[in-house]
Motif scaffolding. Structure first.
Motif, PDB file in Angstrom:
ATOM      1  N   MET A   1       6.743  -0.625   7.049  1.00 54.10           N
ATOM      2  CA  MET A   1       6.435   0.538   6.222  1.00 54.10           C
ATOM      3  C   MET A   1       6.167   1.763   7.102  1.00 54.10           C
ATOM      4  N   ASN A   2       5.938   2.872   6.459  1.00 58.20           N
ATOM      5  CA  ASN A   2       5.648   4.107   7.176  1.00 58.20           C
ATOM      6  C   ASN A   2       4.285   4.039   7.861  1.00 58.20           C
ATOM      7  N   GLU A   3       4.098   4.908   8.813  1.00 59.57           N
ATOM      8  CA  GLU A   3       2.827   4.980   9.541  1.00 59.57           C
ATOM      9  C   GLU A   3       1.664   5.147   8.569  1.00 59.57           C
ATOM     10  N   GLY A   4       0.619   4.363   8.780  1.00 60.43           N
ATOM     11  CA  GLY A   4      -0.594   4.480   7.975  1.00 60.43           C
ATOM     12  C   GLY A   4      -0.606   3.657   6.711  1.00 60.43           C
ATOM     13  N   VAL A   5       0.503   3.040   6.367  1.00 59.69           N
ATOM     14  CA  VAL A   5       0.561   2.252   5.129  1.00 59.69           C
ATOM     15  C   VAL A   5      -0.097   0.899   5.353  1.00 59.69           C
ATOM     16  N   THR A   6      -1.182   0.666   4.643  1.00 60.04           N
ATOM     17  CA  THR A   6      -1.839  -0.634   4.588  1.00 60.04           C
ATOM     18  C   THR A   6      -2.416  -0.781   3.185  1.00 60.04           C
ATOM     19  N   LYS A   7      -2.766  -1.987   2.843  1.00 59.16           N
ATOM     20  CA  LYS A   7      -3.424  -2.196   1.555  1.00 59.16           C
ATOM     21  C   LYS A   7      -4.771  -1.481   1.529  1.00 59.16           C
ATOM     22  N   ALA A   8      -5.454  -1.452   2.675  1.00 61.49           N
ATOM     23  CA  ALA A   8      -6.760  -0.785   2.739  1.00 61.49           C
ATOM     24  C   ALA A   8      -6.627   0.716   2.513  1.00 61.49           C
TER      25      ALA A   8
ATOM     26  N   LEU B   1       0.915   7.342  -8.812  1.00 64.10           N
ATOM     27  CA  LEU B   1      -0.333   8.004  -8.452  1.00 64.10           C
ATOM     28  C   LEU B   1      -0.352   8.389  -6.980  1.00 64.10           C
ATOM     29  N   TYR B   2       0.331   7.583  -6.166  1.00 69.18           N
ATOM     30  CA  TYR B   2       0.349   7.834  -4.719  1.00 69.18           C
ATOM     31  C   TYR B   2       1.538   7.119  -4.121  1.00 69.18           C
ATOM     32  N   GLU B   3       2.164   7.734  -3.094  1.00 69.59           N
ATOM     33  CA  GLU B   3       3.222   7.050  -2.366  1.00 69.59           C
ATOM     34  C   GLU B   3       3.266   7.545  -0.923  1.00 69.59           C
TER      35      GLU B   3
ATOM     36  N   GLY C   1       0.793  -1.226   0.000  1.00 71.26           N
ATOM     37  CA  GLY C   1       0.000   0.000   0.000  1.00 71.26           C
ATOM     38  C   GLY C   1       0.819   1.266   0.000  1.00 71.26           C
ATOM     39  N   GLY C   2       2.149   1.148   0.014  1.00 71.29           N
ATOM     40  CA  GLY C   2       2.995   2.332   0.050  1.00 71.29           C
ATOM     41  C   GLY C   2       3.182   3.013  -1.286  1.00 71.29           C
ATOM     42  N   LEU C   3       2.729   2.370  -2.364  1.00 71.21           N
ATOM     43  CA  LEU C   3       2.931   2.923  -3.707  1.00 71.21           C
ATOM     44  C   LEU C   3       1.831   2.445  -4.637  1.00 71.21           C
ATOM     45  N   ILE C   4       1.260   3.362  -5.403  1.00 67.33           N
ATOM     46  CA  ILE C   4       0.311   3.016  -6.455  1.00 67.33           C
ATOM     47  C   ILE C   4       0.860   3.526  -7.785  1.00 67.33           C
ATOM     48  N   LEU C   5       0.938   2.625  -8.759  1.00 67.68           N
ATOM     49  CA  LEU C   5       1.347   2.990 -10.117  1.00 67.68           C
ATOM     50  C   LEU C   5       0.198   2.730 -11.069  1.00 67.68           C
ATOM     51  N   ASN C   6       0.021   3.612 -12.052  1.00 69.55           N
ATOM     52  CA  ASN C   6      -0.985   3.327 -13.068  1.00 69.55           C
ATOM     53  C   ASN C   6      -0.409   2.369 -14.110  1.00 69.55           C
TER      54      ASN C   6
END
Length: 277
Positions: A198-205, A90-92, A79-84
């Motif tokens: 991972m960093n605080e708050g990183v989850t798949k959800a 898109l998000y990290e 959940g720490g990185l989203i790629l299109n």
């Protein structure tokens, strides 16, 4: 970040469900680390988007997609990185240099029976490339680690994940120690030998929340598959969270349904049961 026309088109569709998400190891792949023909054909027949959601790095996911002729966005690093689908970020959400250094120092001072892997976007750094645990991971994910340490990276870089490859006799003990010392980090076992930090708050959800915001889809319209403890929040957060038959009972108990194992075409059977294929 705005959505490109290509992105918007990718997330079109009129199905009851708008998106299919799947963990990779123990879920999408069989125990011999391949996608079964039935699972591959089911995914390629979908008229709604499919995304892998994994603790793996992008370099650990691309070979799977290439082997099966699939082009799609992906959620990496738990959940720490989203790629299109074009590989654009898109998000990290990553740890900073100081945070990462503190965790690594603690692990070394405690002399835990594990080897440390550092992941920063496309970089995978290890101190000992000949460590059998690293060599095993390279064979599984079909990617190559680089020899290096945290100091090899620019201090301004985000660290998306630390991976501890552990002696399975001590994995749970190491996990407890890490969670006690770093309560604000996101820490989870993804197997009996792997601990993801991972960093605080990183989850798949959490990543799914960002995915839904970007593509204007509702979590209730998502089907997700998972098999382990780092899939728990994902399975709970979507409309149809399905545990694999090989998942621990704790994960099966929180899922809305349970399908067959990863070696028995569990994803294919569930998609057929839901009349998605």
């Amino acid at each position: 970040m705005s959505i490109t026309d290509c992105d918007a088109h990718f997330f079109g569709g009129n199905n009851m469900y708008q998106c299919i998400l799947s963990d990779i190891d123990g879920t999408l792949l069989t125990d011999d680390h391949h996608m079964s023909p039935k699972t591959r054909d089911a995914i390629k027949s979908l008229d709604i988007p499919f995304l892998p959601v994994s603790a793996r790095s992008p370099e650990g996911i691309y070979p799977i997609l290439k082997e099966n002729d699939i082009v799609c966005p992906m959620i990496c690093f738990s959940g720490g990185l989203i790629l299109n689908e074009k590989g654009q970020v898109l998000y990290e959400n990553g740890m900073n240099y100081k945070q990462t250094e503190e965790v690594i120092t603690f692990i070394k001072e405690k002399k835990f029976d594990c080897t440390i892997n550092i992941y920063a976007l496309h970089d995978w750094l290890v101190e000992d490339k000949e460590d059998p645990r690293v060599l095993r991971e390279e064979r599984i994910v079909k990617a190559e680690a680089q020899k290096g340490t945290l100091s090899s990276l620019d201090p301004s870089r985000k660290i998306h994940k630390l991976l501890c490859m552990c002696n399975p006799l001590y994995t749970k003990e190491i996990e407890r120690n890490l969670k006690d010392r770093f309560p604000h980090c996101s820490i989870a076992c993804s197997s009996d030998i792997l601990i993801e930090i991972m960093n605080e708050g990183v989850t798949k959800a959490d990543a799914i929340n960002h995915l839904c915001d970007y593509y204007s889809i509702d979590k209730n319209d998502i089907v997700a598959f998972g098999d382990n403890y780092n899939d728990k929040e994902m399975l709970e957060s979507v409309g149809m969270g399905i545990a694999m038959g090989n998942a621990p009972d704790d994960i099966k108990n929180i899922a809305k349904d349970v399908t067959s194992t990863n070696n028995q075409d569990g994803i294919f059977k569930a998609l057929r049961k839901l009349h998605i294929i």
